[in-house]
Design a protein around this motif. Structure first.
Motif, PDB file in Angstrom:
ATOM      1  N   GLU A 127       4.680   5.181  26.885  1.00 16.23           N
ATOM      2  CA  GLU A 127       5.331   6.442  27.062  1.00 16.23           C
ATOM      3  C   GLU A 127       5.003   7.399  25.965  1.00 16.23           C
ATOM      4  O   GLU A 127       4.607   8.456  26.153  1.00 16.23           O
ATOM      5  CB  GLU A 127       6.969   6.382  27.151  1.00 16.23           C
ATOM      6  CG  GLU A 127       7.046   5.750  28.592  1.00 16.23           C
ATOM      7  CD  GLU A 127       7.247   4.315  28.577  1.00 16.23           C
ATOM      8  OE1 GLU A 127       7.369   3.670  27.541  1.00 16.23           O
ATOM      9  OE2 GLU A 127       6.754   3.536  29.732  1.00 16.23           O
ATOM     10  N   GLN A 128       5.027   6.800  24.729  1.00 15.45           N
ATOM     11  CA  GLN A 128       4.862   7.577  23.574  1.00 15.45           C
ATOM     12  C   GLN A 128       3.281   8.125  23.563  1.00 15.45           C
ATOM     13  O   GLN A 128       2.894   9.126  23.165  1.00 15.45           O
ATOM     14  CB  GLN A 128       5.069   6.799  22.248  1.00 15.45           C
ATOM     15  CG  GLN A 128       6.442   6.598  21.900  1.00 15.45           C
ATOM     16  CD  GLN A 128       6.845   5.489  21.013  1.00 15.45           C
ATOM     17  OE1 GLN A 128       6.237   4.600  20.626  1.00 15.45           O
ATOM     18  NE2 GLN A 128       7.784   5.921  20.037  1.00 15.45           N
ATOM     19  N   THR A 177       1.157   8.533  25.991  1.00 15.18           N
ATOM     20  CA  THR A 177       0.761   9.541  26.898  1.00 15.18           C
ATOM     21  C   THR A 177       1.265  10.875  26.585  1.00 15.18           C
ATOM     22  O   THR A 177       0.777  11.904  26.924  1.00 15.18           O
ATOM     23  CB  THR A 177       1.640   9.085  28.289  1.00 15.18           C
ATOM     24  OG1 THR A 177       2.989   9.020  27.971  1.00 15.18           O
ATOM     25  CG2 THR A 177       1.082   8.041  28.954  1.00 15.18           C
ATOM     26  N   GLN A 178       2.252  10.913  25.491  1.00 14.72           N
ATOM     27  CA  GLN A 178       2.562  12.150  25.128  1.00 14.72           C
ATOM     28  C   GLN A 178       1.963  12.751  23.869  1.00 14.72           C
ATOM     29  O   GLN A 178       2.114  13.690  23.499  1.00 14.72           O
ATOM     30  CB  GLN A 178       4.103  12.337  24.361  1.00 14.72           C
ATOM     31  CG  GLN A 178       5.199  11.548  25.520  1.00 14.72           C
ATOM     32  CD  GLN A 178       5.166  12.503  26.910  1.00 14.72           C
ATOM     33  OE1 GLN A 178       5.361  13.772  26.351  1.00 14.72           O
ATOM     34  NE2 GLN A 178       5.190  12.211  27.726  1.00 14.72           N
ATOM     35  N   ILE A 179       0.985  11.948  23.258  1.00 16.59           N
ATOM     36  CA  ILE A 179       0.232  12.356  22.339  1.00 16.59           C
ATOM     37  C   ILE A 179      -1.120  13.225  22.790  1.00 16.59           C
ATOM     38  O   ILE A 179      -1.772  12.901  23.789  1.00 16.59           O
ATOM     39  CB  ILE A 179      -0.548  11.149  21.783  1.00 16.59           C
ATOM     40  CG1 ILE A 179       0.623  10.215  20.976  1.00 16.59           C
ATOM     41  CG2 ILE A 179      -1.612  11.723  20.529  1.00 16.59           C
ATOM     42  CD1 ILE A 179       0.040   8.916  20.561  1.00 16.59           C
ATOM     43  N   PRO A 180      -1.368  14.427  22.246  1.00 13.45           N
ATOM     44  CA  PRO A 180      -2.422  15.306  22.741  1.00 13.45           C
ATOM     45  C   PRO A 180      -3.876  14.589  22.721  1.00 13.45           C
ATOM     46  O   PRO A 180      -3.925  13.759  21.787  1.00 13.45           O
ATOM     47  CB  PRO A 180      -2.675  16.445  21.762  1.00 13.45           C
ATOM     48  CG  PRO A 180      -1.137  16.478  20.917  1.00 13.45           C
ATOM     49  CD  PRO A 180      -0.796  15.005  20.955  1.00 13.45           C
ATOM     50  N   TRP A 181      -4.678  14.942  23.831  1.00 13.27           N
ATOM     51  CA  TRP A 181      -6.008  14.230  23.756  1.00 13.27           C
ATOM     52  C   TRP A 181      -6.919  14.276  22.666  1.00 13.27           C
ATOM     53  O   TRP A 181      -7.585  13.475  22.201  1.00 13.27           O
ATOM     54  CB  TRP A 181      -6.715  14.861  25.162  1.00 13.27           C
ATOM     55  CG  TRP A 181      -7.148  16.212  24.983  1.00 13.27           C
ATOM     56  CD1 TRP A 181      -6.525  17.318  25.191  1.00 13.27           C
ATOM     57  CD2 TRP A 181      -8.267  16.554  24.281  1.00 13.27           C
ATOM     58  NE1 TRP A 181      -7.105  18.371  24.747  1.00 13.27           N
ATOM     59  CE2 TRP A 181      -8.416  18.007  24.109  1.00 13.27           C
ATOM     60  CE3 TRP A 181      -9.314  15.962  23.607  1.00 13.27           C
ATOM     61  CZ2 TRP A 181      -9.212  18.799  23.704  1.00 13.27           C
ATOM     62  CZ3 TRP A 181     -10.473  16.591  23.056  1.00 13.27           C
ATOM     63  CH2 TRP A 181     -10.412  17.940  23.216  1.00 13.27           C
TER      64      TRP A 181
END
Length: 147
Positions: free
Chosen positions: A63-64, A66-70
């Motif tokens: 979950e963490q 997936t929240q990080i910008p690409w």
């Protein structure tokens, strides 16, 4: 806060020294990309050991992650550019012109990144003092490269 400047100074010293051993490894092995891989593996091992010893190493949850910008995952690619410059460019230009150019372009780019708050930086406006400092760095690198 002063210790952060001390650590930055240590990193700057490492940045000045690192191209020498890296380019020597590339030349002695006749394999610049092998030398680059050694740099990455040794860096990764050093980070792993330091993280484990300090107790600060952890992996983000799914979950963490997936929240990080690409774009935050691309730092390793940028590190590769830095390593390749040490292997191919530093031996030809010399330590001072190569590092001077690297640092000066980094500062100029950082003034822009700070001004707009891009790629995760807080906004710090491009004041006349900051811009003048960047211009003086360009002049300084030109002097180092010419003489």
């Amino acid at each position: 806060m002063w210790y952060l400047y001390g650590f930055a100074m240590l990193a700057g010293l490492a940045n000045a020294i690192q191209p020498g051993p890296n380019s020597t490894l590339a030349k002695a092995s006749s394999q610049p990309f092998f030398a680059g891989l050694v740099v990455v593996v040794v860096s990764g091992a050093a980070l792993l050991v330091t993280g484990l010893v300090s107790g600060c190493l952890s992996v983000p949850s799914y979950e963490q992650a997936t929240q990080i910008p690409w774009w935050a995952w691309c730092g390793g690619i940028l590190g590769t550019v830095l390593t390749l410059s040490q292997l191919f460019i530093a031996p030809k230009l010399g330590a001072a012109p190569c590092l001077g150019t690297l640092v000066t372009v980094g500062v100029l780019a950082s003034i822009v990144l700070d001004h707009y708050g891009w790629v995760g930086f807080e906004v710090h406006h491009a004041t006349i003092g900051r811009v003048l400092g960047g211009v003086l760095m360009v002049a300084g690198v030109a002097l180092v490269a010419l003489f």
